[in-house]
Design a protein around this motif. Sequence first.
Motif, mmCIF file in Angstrom:
data_model
loop_
_atom_site.group_PDB
_atom_site.id
_atom_site.type_symbol
_atom_site.label_atom_id
_atom_site.label_comp_id
_atom_site.label_asym_id
_atom_site.label_seq_id
_atom_site.Cartn_x
_atom_site.Cartn_y
_atom_site.Cartn_z
ATOM 1 N N UNK A 110 0.951 2.850 11.596
ATOM 2 C CA UNK A 110 1.666 2.103 12.631
ATOM 3 C C UNK A 110 0.791 1.047 13.301
ATOM 4 N N UNK A 111 -0.521 1.207 13.236
ATOM 5 C CA UNK A 111 -1.404 0.258 13.887
ATOM 6 C C UNK A 111 -1.830 -0.889 12.972
ATOM 7 N N UNK A 112 -1.234 -0.956 11.775
ATOM 8 C CA UNK A 112 -1.532 -2.067 10.880
ATOM 9 C C UNK A 112 -1.148 -3.376 11.560
ATOM 10 N N UNK A 113 -2.069 -4.316 11.579
ATOM 11 C CA UNK A 113 -1.869 -5.548 12.344
ATOM 12 C C UNK A 113 -0.813 -6.460 11.764
ATOM 13 N N UNK A 114 -0.419 -7.485 12.508
ATOM 14 C CA UNK A 114 0.602 -8.421 12.050
ATOM 15 C C UNK A 114 0.049 -9.412 11.029
ATOM 16 N N UNK A 133 0.867 -1.176 0.000
ATOM 17 C CA UNK A 133 0.000 0.000 0.000
ATOM 18 C C UNK A 133 0.907 1.231 0.000
ATOM 19 N N UNK A 134 0.672 2.148 -0.934
ATOM 20 C CA UNK A 134 1.536 3.323 -1.067
ATOM 21 C C UNK A 134 0.695 4.594 -1.068
ATOM 22 N N UNK A 135 1.145 5.573 -0.293
ATOM 23 C CA UNK A 135 0.548 6.907 -0.312
ATOM 24 C C UNK A 135 1.499 7.862 -1.023
ATOM 25 N N UNK A 136 0.950 8.778 -1.801
ATOM 26 C CA UNK A 136 1.728 9.900 -2.324
ATOM 27 C C UNK A 136 1.007 11.169 -1.893
ATOM 28 N N UNK A 137 1.698 11.981 -1.095
ATOM 29 C CA UNK A 137 1.087 13.192 -0.545
ATOM 30 C C UNK A 137 1.938 14.382 -0.965
ATOM 31 N N UNK A 138 1.537 15.100 -2.009
ATOM 32 C CA UNK A 138 2.321 16.251 -2.462
ATOM 33 C C UNK A 138 2.384 17.362 -1.404
ATOM 34 N N UNK A 145 5.594 -18.042 12.358
ATOM 35 C CA UNK A 145 6.286 -16.787 12.664
ATOM 36 C C UNK A 145 5.302 -15.625 12.542
ATOM 37 N N UNK A 146 5.450 -14.670 13.429
ATOM 38 C CA UNK A 146 4.664 -13.441 13.334
ATOM 39 C C UNK A 146 5.528 -12.344 12.732
ATOM 40 N N UNK A 147 4.964 -11.606 11.789
ATOM 41 C CA UNK A 147 5.696 -10.534 11.124
ATOM 42 C C UNK A 147 4.883 -9.246 11.167
ATOM 43 N N UNK A 148 5.586 -8.136 11.154
ATOM 44 C CA UNK A 148 4.957 -6.831 11.028
ATOM 45 C C UNK A 148 5.226 -6.282 9.628
ATOM 46 N N UNK A 149 4.274 -5.600 9.027
ATOM 47 C CA UNK A 149 4.522 -5.006 7.707
ATOM 48 C C UNK A 149 5.702 -4.035 7.757
ATOM 49 N N UNK A 150 6.491 -4.029 6.700
ATOM 50 C CA UNK A 150 7.607 -3.090 6.611
ATOM 51 C C UNK A 150 7.080 -1.724 6.181
ATOM 52 N N UNK A 151 7.468 -0.704 6.903
ATOM 53 C CA UNK A 151 6.989 0.651 6.627
ATOM 54 C C UNK A 151 8.174 1.522 6.232
ATOM 55 N N UNK A 152 8.067 2.185 5.099
ATOM 56 C CA UNK A 152 9.141 3.057 4.609
ATOM 57 C C UNK A 152 8.548 4.400 4.223
ATOM 58 N N UNK A 153 9.228 5.467 4.610
ATOM 59 C CA UNK A 153 8.806 6.827 4.261
ATOM 60 C C UNK A 153 9.944 7.505 3.521
ATOM 61 N N UNK A 154 9.653 8.046 2.364
ATOM 62 C CA UNK A 154 10.675 8.768 1.600
ATOM 63 C C UNK A 154 10.125 10.125 1.195
ATOM 64 N N UNK A 155 11.030 11.104 1.144
ATOM 65 C CA UNK A 155 10.659 12.473 0.768
ATOM 66 C C UNK A 155 11.347 12.826 -0.539
ATOM 67 N N UNK A 156 10.566 13.269 -1.517
ATOM 68 C CA UNK A 156 11.104 13.693 -2.818
ATOM 69 C C UNK A 156 10.923 15.198 -2.920
ATOM 70 N N UNK A 157 11.971 15.897 -2.609
ATOM 71 C CA UNK A 157 11.863 17.354 -2.450
ATOM 72 C C UNK A 157 11.659 18.093 -3.766
ATOM 73 N N UNK A 158 12.106 17.530 -4.881
ATOM 74 C CA UNK A 158 12.019 18.235 -6.171
ATOM 75 C C UNK A 158 10.954 17.648 -7.095
ATOM 76 N N UNK A 175 4.409 13.418 7.982
ATOM 77 C CA UNK A 175 3.116 12.762 8.043
ATOM 78 C C UNK A 175 2.264 13.337 9.164
ATOM 79 N N UNK A 176 0.978 13.442 8.924
ATOM 80 C CA UNK A 176 0.073 13.863 9.991
ATOM 81 C C UNK A 176 0.021 12.777 11.059
ATOM 82 N N UNK A 177 -0.294 13.165 12.294
ATOM 83 C CA UNK A 177 -0.356 12.202 13.392
ATOM 84 C C UNK A 177 -1.424 11.149 13.140
#
Length: 318
Positions: free
Chosen positions: A61-65, A42-47, A203-216, A52-54
Amino acid sequence: MATLRRLREVPRHLLVCEKSNFGHDKSRHRHLVETHYHNYRVSFLIPECGILSKELEKLVMETGPYYFVKNLPLYELITQEFINTFVKKGSCCALTYNTNIDEDNTVALLPNGKLILSLDKDTYEETGLQGRPSQYSGRKIMKFIVSIDLMDLSFNPDSKKYERISWSFKEKKPLKFDFLLAWHHTAVEESTMMSYFSSYQVQEHQPKIAVSTMSDLQCPVLQSYELRGKPEVACSAGELLDWLGAVFCHAELHYFDEPKLAPWVTLSVQGFADSPVSWRENEHGFRKGGEHLYNFVIFNNQDYWLQMAVGANDDCPP
């Protein structure tokens, strides 16, 4: 020569675009999201958003395992205990891991309680179950689809149908797979699935969460009421999807001469390429890509665009 010609053919891809408003009574957004079951990204793009808003951060962060169970007998998914514990209480999904939909036996459990089996010809015949030929088999049928309604089985545990399926999975043709499972529920401890499968390698796993900023990053101009876009004024839904693909692949972008303010955000969801279904119970195949995905473009007036894309071996999105 005919075979070579077919190999050179460009595979068919389908893109369905529609627009609506979240406040409309006939908006289909909830149904289309809830019936696209097996997703891996799942990907968000927020210009124009550096932080990120709280609210969004909390939601992410509350996405389940999810769980990985190795060498799980298929029979375990049709027991009355499993159905009563997981299928009837909340939303339970399962998908075979590291299987190729066009070549291997694959299995998916849907939240509605349907167990979908995509079986090769030999396995299908050995199980003795009733199914139908895959619609993507071609002239020589090599794959079969079997659908089992677990909710129906749970209401008739003494039926001949349940006895036949149990005998098939336990004795006639025992099948084992590595499974990914997810269970969304309320008022039950998260550890239940871990303890339930404790006799297997789980095994229990948590989703991998990555945040990147594209300034230009320069964003396209969109007008919520113009799904087809306007030449030299606003991009169309198809052009935006191409642009998003380049963004998520971190390709260099030179679409626009100057930065544009963007009163919209996007939410993109990609399904597992080797899932036996795409939307609902529509059969899914891989062929040359296996893609099935959807993307929301959400405007600040609650209008939205919805783009649904599938590959060559898929029905038209709903």
